[in-house]
Design an enzyme around this catalytic site. Sequence first.
Site, mmCIF file in Angstrom:
data_model
loop_
_atom_site.group_PDB
_atom_site.id
_atom_site.type_symbol
_atom_site.label_atom_id
_atom_site.label_comp_id
_atom_site.label_asym_id
_atom_site.label_seq_id
_atom_site.Cartn_x
_atom_site.Cartn_y
_atom_site.Cartn_z
ATOM 1 N N HIS A 267 83.363 46.259 33.325
ATOM 2 C CA HIS A 267 82.260 47.222 33.296
ATOM 3 C C HIS A 267 81.201 46.880 34.363
ATOM 4 C CE1 HIS A 267 79.573 50.118 31.134
ATOM 5 N NE2 HIS A 267 78.636 49.358 31.661
ATOM 6 N N GLU A 268 80.749 45.658 34.339
ATOM 7 C CA GLU A 268 79.717 45.252 35.307
ATOM 8 C C GLU A 268 80.289 45.255 36.724
ATOM 9 O OE1 GLU A 268 76.837 45.382 34.242
ATOM 10 O OE2 GLU A 268 77.272 45.249 32.098
ATOM 11 N N HIS A 271 79.828 48.634 38.146
ATOM 12 C CA HIS A 271 78.464 48.787 38.681
ATOM 13 C C HIS A 271 78.350 48.089 40.041
ATOM 14 C CE1 HIS A 271 76.425 50.717 35.358
ATOM 15 N NE2 HIS A 271 76.723 49.760 34.489
ATOM 16 N N GLU A 297 76.586 54.615 35.627
ATOM 17 C CA GLU A 297 77.391 54.400 34.422
ATOM 18 C C GLU A 297 78.783 55.029 34.583
ATOM 19 O OE1 GLU A 297 75.819 52.378 32.501
ATOM 20 O OE2 GLU A 297 77.171 52.287 30.779
#
Lengths: 504, 504
Positions: A267-268, A271, A297
């Site tokens: 997830h990170e 980003h 997101e």
Amino acid sequence: MSEAVKLVEKEFLDYVKKMEAYKEALGLIYWDLRTGAPKQGVEQRSEVIGMLSTDVFKMSTSEEMESYITELSSNELNLSEITKKTLLECKKEYDLNKKIPAEEYKEYVILQSKAESVWEEAKAKSDFEMFRPYLEKLVAMTKRFIQYWGFEGNKYNTLLDMYEPGVTVEVLDQVFGQLREKIVPLVHSISQSDQKLETNFLFERFPKEKQREFSLEILKQMGYNFNAGRLDETVHPFATGLNPGDVRVTTKYDENDFRTAVFGTIHEGGHALYEQNISTDLIGTPLCDGTSMGIHESQSLFYENFVGRHYSFWKKNYDLLKEYSEGQFDQVSLDDFYRAINESKPSLIRIEADELTYPLHIIIRYEIEKGLFNDELEVKDLPKIWNEKYEQYLGVKPENDGQGVLQDVHWSGGSFGYFPSYALGYMYAAQLKNAMIKDLPNYDQLVEEGNLLPIKEWFTDHIHKYGKMKKPLDILKDVTGEELNANYLIDYLYEKYSNVYQLK
Amino acid sequence: MSEAVKLVEKEFLDYVKKMEAYKEALGLIYWDLRTGAPKQGVEQRSEVIGMLSTDVFKMSTSEEMESYITELSSNELNLSEITKKTLLECKKEYDLNKKIPAEEYKEYVILQSKAESVWEEAKAKSDFEMFRPYLEKLVAMTKRFIQYWGFEGNKYNTLLDMYEPGVTVEVLDQVFGQLREKIVPLVHSISQSDQKLETNFLFERFPKEKQREFSLEILKQMGYNFNAGRLDETVHPFATGLNPGDVRVTTKYDENDFRTAVFGTIHEGGHALYEQNISTDLIGTPLCDGTSMGIHESQSLFYENFVGRHYSFWKKNYDLLKEYSEGQFDQVSLDDFYRAINESKPSLIRIEADELTYPLHIIIRYEIEKGLFNDELEVKDLPKIWNEKYEQYLGVKPENDGQGVLQDVHWSGGSFGYFPSYALGYMYAAQLKNAMIKDLPNYDQLVEEGNLLPIKEWFTDHIHKYGKMKKPLDILKDVTGEELNANYLIDYLYEKYSNVYQLK
């Protein structure tokens, strides 16, 4: 004439560059505070933060800034594209900050920090009444700010626009309405299905160091550039872009649930790919950043869900995971593993929710915020309404307000209008995926081969490189040829969960 | 009247606090750059450094600063002690920076950064001629600066005063003369002694992680406060005090020579204890720092040599070291170990020198610098003079200028007058030790028990807490009742090395 403008333009860009330098220093200080800064130095470090933030705030609202805005706005034709957009960002910031009387702003900042600490205690004690007066004050002040700032259509639009420029109540009512209407029955049919997934094997001991090594492998596969980043450990995972050459990721290791680190890192990492691939031409301007919370997101959720929870991804990486683990998956087939990591179960806590139920958590918050800022709801009624909605949409009921209306930090900091971005990002991701597979029809195969670079490159070409040069809805339109469309997410969820739960 | 002064005093202190905040941010950025900042972000980070440094420089030489200095200096009686000393520091800085014409200063800064990169290449190629024009220019400009700044007695005094306020050529000629006169024969008698120490066992493989654990144990023993610090790994060890609550240490691990990490950590730990124990009253002023390079070095060298290389220290810690190591010391007695880590051998490279020969490396540099700034030497003659002195004092001769006159980075950055601090620190340490044992007559026993806290507390009471409130030579006088006296170091070295080499 034009020469004079060029000179002012240069001065303005230097001025902005300086503000960005302060912000970069602040970014590093925040990263450091969360990754191991010694406790006893924190108080003095806060002073430093205060000084630098004040510098940035003062520069953003100074007379000098005002005169740049005035002079350059009337000479727009002579400016570079980057200057024009930078000017717009600065003007937006200037207006936001200047329209609030200084005294009220100060009162608000003090209220914020007080409210956050009261909220922390109230949450621990599950005592909504303790937090209520602060929340009431925050809502009241924010309503006053909306009057200062002005609004178009719905008052809540002004708040939404701060996080997701261009997205309005009208848009959200439609897409969230659709989502809710379709997801709620799917959630119910899964709850009532007799399919019970085996998941015990997920929770065996997986040493931290090995989780880290696996996480690093996956980041590498994603195309995360380690010459422009690093992976550290924190209590709450995050990614921070100090500049495109320095975008750091953190993750959290739970030795009894490897999913925390693996999906957190992916997830990170999503980003981080965004921030690493913003055009270096934008360095030193406020455009060198993700264009909105929602688009940001979309990148993290795309990688987490459409890559990391994809069957093809584990076809490639399950053996690797087994290598790093201590045997917990030896007796588990790929299919069973895949279904286990995609288990869906209605729950009370947003940040622990699965892919399917997550949007419902967001929709509840959206409906409540909208009601508050349109005077249809009062703060005192929130616990009751919260619990009713959870029961209605998710079929679960909080036992206390700590696991209910008090669970999130956002409201205590006055962040109203922020929640919708999470679900927007998810819808964007699904819609972008649909566009992507037209260019990359072999998407599944690429993922199965661990060849994720074409995916990253596609995002860089269509989204990353622009930074804030394009607005979120313009990006969506340009890339997908459509307005925001909830159906892509709905279709994806139906297909995926019918498959995982072998429905029908 | 006094009320007005109070107001200006407060404004001045706020102004200074802001400068210190920038410096703290810069300190963190430098620490980060050396402990793992991603490479690709460095260029943009340098921009940030440039902006913040410029802020500090501008504030230190602004009209506002000038008016604080003027107004407050004429009202000294009404000021607090801290303000008075802060004012002196600011005035010193103001004068240093203001007296140089802006154009020349700019030229100098450009020359510095150019010279450093040329030096790096010249050192690698052992090509003094390549570096010579840059060094000549640096010396010439520095000479001009000395004219601007003014000087008392010897011209070189002005440079010395920047690093060690109050220490002059007159002082150094005397103490360095004594040192040289006494140490040279001791070094020679060791070289000629038939005592050959067994040291092979020092160089066996000692895993990095274990070295780290042992280093942490020793830091703890020293009284290093981990709530106000942390230990990281870097290519060159250092300690940095961001504020007294955040003083970070780094070390270097050589898996084939554990001494690098152990003595490096102890050395930097000594610096760190100083910074951790400066009075918190001084936070936000330039006084919240070590009082001089030499006093700082007295702390690091005290811990490195008078604690870390002390027989009693290993009586306490040798078993612990054995536990962390992989058996390399199992057949080695404590006595043999002690002698091995105290081996003395004349060598070419300063930073690899042992306790006994180290001061001679410094004296050579001192004599050369003094000659340069008194027009007794020319840059073109340095290689020859360097080699002659090494042969004369240490009995070794560089094979090329890379291991000779080009070995240190200092001159390429224009840091003339800095070297003497290293040897001064060593003399201070020996003299301080002599004073300390009057209060702590059981010093050896404390070290043997690993009870190092009384030593730290003694230093805190006599040195640390004052920060820059007291000048180095005042500290020495107040604590020892004497002026600088080289005999303490000479006596210590004679006693120690007679013992290690069983001379006479």
